[in-house]
Write a protein that holds these residues in place. Sequence first.
Motif, PDB file in Angstrom:
ATOM      1  N   VAL A 375       0.837  -1.193   0.000  1.00 58.34           N
ATOM      2  CA  VAL A 375       0.000   0.000   0.000  1.00 58.34           C
ATOM      3  C   VAL A 375       0.875   1.247   0.000  1.00 58.34           C
ATOM      4  N   VAL A 376       0.681   2.108  -0.998  1.00 59.13           N
ATOM      5  CA  VAL A 376       1.297   3.436  -0.993  1.00 59.13           C
ATOM      6  C   VAL A 376       0.157   4.442  -0.916  1.00 59.13           C
ATOM      7  N   ASN A 377       0.252   5.361   0.030  1.00 55.79           N
ATOM      8  CA  ASN A 377      -0.788   6.339   0.363  1.00 55.79           C
ATOM      9  C   ASN A 377      -1.933   5.707   1.159  1.00 55.79           C
ATOM     10  N   LEU A 378      -1.578   5.318   2.357  1.00 59.91           N
ATOM     11  CA  LEU A 378      -2.527   4.710   3.299  1.00 59.91           C
ATOM     12  C   LEU A 378      -2.983   5.771   4.291  1.00 59.91           C
ATOM     13  N   PHE A 379      -4.272   5.746   4.613  1.00 59.19           N
ATOM     14  CA  PHE A 379      -4.777   6.561   5.715  1.00 59.19           C
ATOM     15  C   PHE A 379      -5.448   5.617   6.700  1.00 59.19           C
ATOM     16  N   ASP A 380      -4.932   5.603   7.930  1.00 58.48           N
ATOM     17  CA  ASP A 380      -5.444   4.669   8.930  1.00 58.48           C
ATOM     18  C   ASP A 380      -6.310   5.431   9.934  1.00 58.48           C
ATOM     19  N   THR A 381      -7.619   5.131   9.939  1.00 60.92           N
ATOM     20  CA  THR A 381      -8.539   5.866  10.819  1.00 60.92           C
ATOM     21  C   THR A 381      -8.277   5.548  12.301  1.00 60.92           C
ATOM     22  N   HIS A 382      -7.613   4.409  12.572  1.00 61.96           N
ATOM     23  CA  HIS A 382      -7.237   4.110  13.953  1.00 61.96           C
ATOM     24  C   HIS A 382      -6.175   5.110  14.429  1.00 61.96           C
ATOM     25  N   GLN A 383      -5.223   5.426  13.562  1.00 61.06           N
ATOM     26  CA  GLN A 383      -4.209   6.436  13.891  1.00 61.06           C
ATOM     27  C   GLN A 383      -4.865   7.797  14.074  1.00 61.06           C
ATOM     28  N   ALA A 384      -5.889   8.090  13.252  1.00 65.69           N
ATOM     29  CA  ALA A 384      -6.600   9.361  13.373  1.00 65.69           C
ATOM     30  C   ALA A 384      -7.299   9.440  14.727  1.00 65.69           C
ATOM     31  N   SER A 385      -7.946   8.338  15.112  1.00 66.87           N
ATOM     32  CA  SER A 385      -8.653   8.294  16.387  1.00 66.87           C
ATOM     33  C   SER A 385      -7.693   8.544  17.551  1.00 66.87           C
ATOM     34  N   ARG A 386      -6.501   7.998  17.441  1.00 67.36           N
ATOM     35  CA  ARG A 386      -5.489   8.213  18.497  1.00 67.36           C
ATOM     36  C   ARG A 386      -5.083   9.679  18.556  1.00 67.36           C
ATOM     37  N   ASN A 389      -7.444  11.745  20.200  1.00 65.42           N
ATOM     38  CA  ASN A 389      -7.656  11.435  21.608  1.00 65.42           C
ATOM     39  C   ASN A 389      -9.096  11.028  21.914  1.00 65.42           C
ATOM     40  N   LEU A 390      -9.716  10.310  20.991  1.00 68.51           N
ATOM     41  CA  LEU A 390     -11.092   9.868  21.227  1.00 68.51           C
ATOM     42  C   LEU A 390     -11.111   8.858  22.382  1.00 68.51           C
ATOM     43  N   ALA A 391     -12.315   8.654  22.943  1.00 66.63           N
ATOM     44  CA  ALA A 391     -12.427   7.815  24.136  1.00 66.63           C
ATOM     45  C   ALA A 391     -11.891   6.409  23.890  1.00 66.63           C
ATOM     46  N   ARG A 392     -12.268   5.822  22.765  1.00 68.36           N
ATOM     47  CA  ARG A 392     -11.755   4.506  22.402  1.00 68.36           C
ATOM     48  C   ARG A 392     -11.421   4.527  20.922  1.00 68.36           C
ATOM     49  N   HIS A 393     -10.566   3.606  20.494  1.00 70.84           N
ATOM     50  CA  HIS A 393     -10.089   3.694  19.120  1.00 70.84           C
ATOM     51  C   HIS A 393     -10.571   2.550  18.239  1.00 70.84           C
ATOM     52  N   SER A 394     -11.546   1.780  18.698  1.00 73.58           N
ATOM     53  CA  SER A 394     -12.024   0.655  17.894  1.00 73.58           C
ATOM     54  C   SER A 394     -12.965   1.157  16.807  1.00 73.58           C
TER      55      SER A 394
END
Length: 590
Positions: A375-386, A389-394
């Motif tokens: 993968v080139v140019n990946l966006f990970d919504t888990h990293q975004a959630s971190r 600082n959202l309550a949980r990252h699932s």
Amino acid sequence: TMKSANKSDIKDSNTDTNDDEKEELCPGFKDVDAFVKYGLGAVLSATKASAVLPQAGDEYDFYRSFPGFQEFCESQGDKLLHSMSQIMHHHGCRSHMRDRNKLTGLEERFDLVVDSNDVILERAGILLDEADGLNRSQQPVMPVGFQPPKIVVSSWNRKVGELTPIPRSETFRLLHAKNVARPQLKFKEKIDNSNTPFVPKIFIKPNALKPLPQMRKERPEDLDVPAALADFIHQQRTQEHVDDMFAHPYQYELDHFSVPEKLLLKPEPQMYKPLAETKLSYIDTLEDLVALNEKLCKLSEFAVDLEHHSYRSFLGLTCLMQISTRDEDFIIDTLELRSELYILNEAFTDPSIVKVFHGADSDVEWLQRDLGLYVVNLFDTHQASRALNLARHSLDHLLKHFCNVDADKRYQLADWRIRPLPDEMVQYARSDTHYLLYIYDCVRVQLLDFNHGQPGLLQSVWNKSKDVSLKKYVKPIFTEESYLELQRKQKKSLNTQQLTAFRLLFAWRDKLARQEDESTGYVLPTHMMSKISEELPKEPQGIIACCNPVPPLVRQQVNELHLLVQQAREMPLLKSSEAGLRQNHGCSGP
Ligand code: AMP
Ligand code: MN
Ligand code: ZN
């Protein structure tokens, strides 16, 4: 009790008055469903209540300083142990949970609970099979491949109304399947479980800025140099070639990748289409896969997820790929198209197309290992959630937060090898990517707002995502020391004989798992391996007694295992600390 139940069944089929029987089954409840609902509610509230108890450590120690709290804990603790002990006793398990003389601590109690759970679940499995009309002892034993695979998916293969006059309740579903055909048998390229490092599967490299390493054609002896120098050149080149062979094939492209400027601007979130109005395609032919690739190459973003199976395979199997665009959902059969999926590299490595994943760490490795995809140019919504600082990252939390969708994660651990895929599992799988592009929009807006419109935070998520896509798959390698790492995690000190048994069993299990292409957990679960090592049974029957349920390969090779345990018993006996030092080859502990 089984016999008497059968008798009364026969009687009932004539008399038609089996209301009493029903009540006897779950006293105080209308039917089994009512009981299960009540039971689940009780278990849930107990779990919730236990979660708000003071946490182990300072908090708990503080509360303990109040005698009232201490007394309450002790009486409740005794009550719980008593109930557990009764349940275990009822199922014929060892049940001395409360006997302080026989048990030294929490760990032993915990082991006892684990063992009992195994026994109870195994019994439930057998009884359910029986209820489903599958009699275990009558199954023909034939080599795999000699019979058409009989797929028994406990409830899905039963058409409502065909066998059961009353439709089965929605609350009762089995998430595991028995006798699923081994997909490995149909793979064009055989699986390589050898104890050698993983070599990337890629042989065509789309969107390359640097070509794939080529075998050097020029031989050193053709060069006009002295023999010794030719030798040196040869060595250097061989080493270079070896380094290239194991490198991340898109390392160079990823190192030189920067996010297109326009992706750092605030987007207008584009609402997802309702599931019911979205076209869903199941892709299991090369033709459809090629068409999908062409479609993806024209887009500026799409969402991806994978489903995986790890129990009946040594390295694990990628079973399904889900892709969602703004308009359509796709489910790709990665077992059927395993050798063809590399063609998606054209879209997956195109730096102008964003690939949105949620928590891609494993996905990136599975893509490389099974499909040769990068993968080139990946966006990970888990990293975004971190970063937010959202309550949980699932993913279920993001779904609730941004889409107000209640995700049903019950299928996450289903057996994804099942084919044809039951509709419930298809629907579950598609919902893992369906909402992801909208979430991608929402988190980008928030990352910019959070940072007063400055792109720094959003940029950092893209950087973190790039680190994820740079991850390399590493095959598990067996070494003479591997067992020590696992043994340390068991938090039990073993004497020389016990540690030797653990080492020999560990090696046996690893070898067999690679050979039979099964997980080590299927061959011999770690807790059973520990138990055999601790008890060092004198007889083969003693080994069997350490395992419940007995893994098929343990039963088959129990004599082999017995020899290993005997070999361990012949070791001179040393205390555990000395044993650790000896077998550790002088390395310092953890
Ligand atoms: P997901 O990204 O949630 O769709 O999960 C992908 C795969 O990871 C699943 O098909 C499972 O094989 C595995 N997986 C996810 N969550 C867990 C878990 N809690 N325990 C074990 N395996 C998991
Ligand atoms: Mn995933
Ligand atoms: Zn998923």
